[in-house]
Design an enzyme around this catalytic site. Structure first.
Site, PDB file in Angstrom:
ATOM      1  N   HIS A  33      59.338  25.936  -5.350  1.00 40.04           N
ATOM      2  CA  HIS A  33      60.720  25.563  -5.680  1.00 40.04           C
ATOM      3  C   HIS A  33      61.383  26.552  -6.640  1.00 40.04           C
ATOM      4  O   HIS A  33      62.594  26.527  -6.813  1.00 40.04           O
ATOM      5  CB  HIS A  33      60.756  24.158  -6.292  1.00 40.04           C
ATOM      6  CG  HIS A  33      60.352  23.090  -5.316  1.00 40.04           C
ATOM      7  ND1 HIS A  33      61.091  22.775  -4.208  1.00 40.04           N
ATOM      8  CD2 HIS A  33      59.257  22.294  -5.266  1.00 40.04           C
ATOM      9  CE1 HIS A  33      60.487  21.811  -3.514  1.00 40.04           C
ATOM     10  NE2 HIS A  33      59.365  21.504  -4.140  1.00 40.04           N
ATOM     11  N   GLU A 141      50.499  15.348   0.382  1.00 35.58           N
ATOM     12  CA  GLU A 141      51.855  14.825   0.173  1.00 35.58           C
ATOM     13  C   GLU A 141      52.569  14.591   1.507  1.00 35.58           C
ATOM     14  O   GLU A 141      53.783  14.523   1.554  1.00 35.58           O
ATOM     15  CB  GLU A 141      52.667  15.749  -0.742  1.00 35.58           C
ATOM     16  CG  GLU A 141      52.783  17.174  -0.270  1.00 35.58           C
ATOM     17  CD  GLU A 141      53.689  18.026  -1.162  1.00 35.58           C
ATOM     18  OE1 GLU A 141      54.207  17.527  -2.167  1.00 35.58           O
ATOM     19  OE2 GLU A 141      53.889  19.203  -0.808  1.00 35.58           O
TER      20      GLU A 141
HETATM   21  C1  3PY Z   1      55.409  15.823  -5.354  1.00 42.72           C
HETATM   22  O1  3PY Z   1      55.330  14.820  -6.065  1.00 42.72           O
HETATM   23  O2  3PY Z   1      55.804  15.819  -4.177  1.00 42.72           O
HETATM   24  C2  3PY Z   1      55.015  17.108  -5.899  1.00 42.72           C
HETATM   25  O3  3PY Z   1      54.844  18.048  -5.164  1.00 42.72           O
HETATM   26  C3  3PY Z   1      54.909  17.241  -7.375  1.00 42.72           C
HETATM   27  O4  3PY Z   1      55.512  18.411  -7.794  1.00 42.72           O
HETATM   28 MG    MG Z   2      55.874  17.911  -3.356  1.00 39.88          MG
END
Ligand code: 3PY
Ligand code: MG
Length: 248
Positions: A33, A141
């Site tokens: 990011h 994630e």
């Molecule tokens: C998330 O919580 O998606 C992350 O990648 C933390 O930076």
């Molecule tokens: Mg993330």
């Protein structure tokens, strides 16, 4: 021991020195990011190394150039977002670790003091040392990564897993609902998969309440907020306290 780190978005060597002075265990330089080049990352790494602070770099993809450049400037680990398959993690390990774990490219770089520290004299020892020092940390994630987390955590060459609760909750259709039982059970599952394989589980927390919850569930490390957010919050609180003095 449970550890605490933070993400660096500000990208200044002075800020890196402040973070080192704070006693944090590590910083994750965020090139997913944040706008950091490998040259900029090398200078930030120098500032951190000067004060004995460990820096991991969050890279943008598992592509070989992205992996190698940050390792060659001296990152002590790679945090890798948006993993969607076991194959992607295999590819990541292949690029990031030397044989027998992978097929990392071999070259004298900043990591080996451009060859001055015995890089060529004992190649086997150098590769073994790099494999041990450099941590490969895929993020969990996405729903796909969660579905295959037991296999991912078991892969040789994966040193730890980092849970991104923000993106994971969004992918699960429960955006930023950190108390949602579905998210809690996903976090439990990832932690269990890591621990079954003797690996650490790191997780992001934006506040102390969430950090305490993740620690209670067994997380080994908290990546706490971001340098920019904490700086803003500290000054906002100072300004509020100042206004409350009644002078302005
Ligand atoms: C998330 O919580 O998606 C992350 O990648 C933390 O930076
Ligand atoms: Mg993330």
């Amino acid at each position: 021991m449970k550890t605490i780190g933070t993400f660096m978005e500000l990208g200044s060597a002075n800020v890196m020195e402040c973070l080192a002075a704070s006693g944090l265990d590590y910083v994750i330089l965020d090139t997913e990011h944040g706008p950091f080049s490998p040259e900029g990352a090398a200078d930030l790494l120098r500032a951190a190394e000067n004060r004995g602070l460990t820096v991991y770099v969050r890279i943008g993809s598992v592509q070989r150039p992205d992996v190698l450049r940050m390792l060659d400037v001296g990152a002590r680990g790679l945090v890798v977002p948006n993993i969607r398959s076991v194959q992607q993690v295999r590819e990541l390990v292949d690029h990031a670790k030397f044989p027998p774990l992978g097929r990392r490219g071999y070259c004298p770089t900043r990591t080996s003091a451009w060859g001055a520290d015995g890089w060529a004299a004992d190649a086997a020892a150098y590769m073994e040392e790099c494999n041990r020092r450099v941590r490969v940390i895929p993020q969990c994630e996405t729903c796909e990564a969660l579905e295959h987390i037991e296999e991912i955590a078991a892969l040789p060459g994966v040193d730890a897993v980092f849970i991104g609760p923000c993106d994971l909750s969004i992918d699960m259709g429960i955006p930023l609902q950190f108390e949602n039982p579905q998210l809690i059970s996903a976090v439990r599952r990832v932690i269990a998969a890591c621990h079954a394989n003797g690996k650490e589980c790191l997780i992001f927390a934006g506040n102390l309440k969430d950090a305490a919850k993740w620690l209670d569930l067994g997380a080994d490390s908290i990546a706490y907020s971001l340098d920019a957010a904490l700086l803003t919050a500290a000054f906002r609180k100072t300004v509020e306290d100042f206004r409350a003095l009644g002078g302005a």
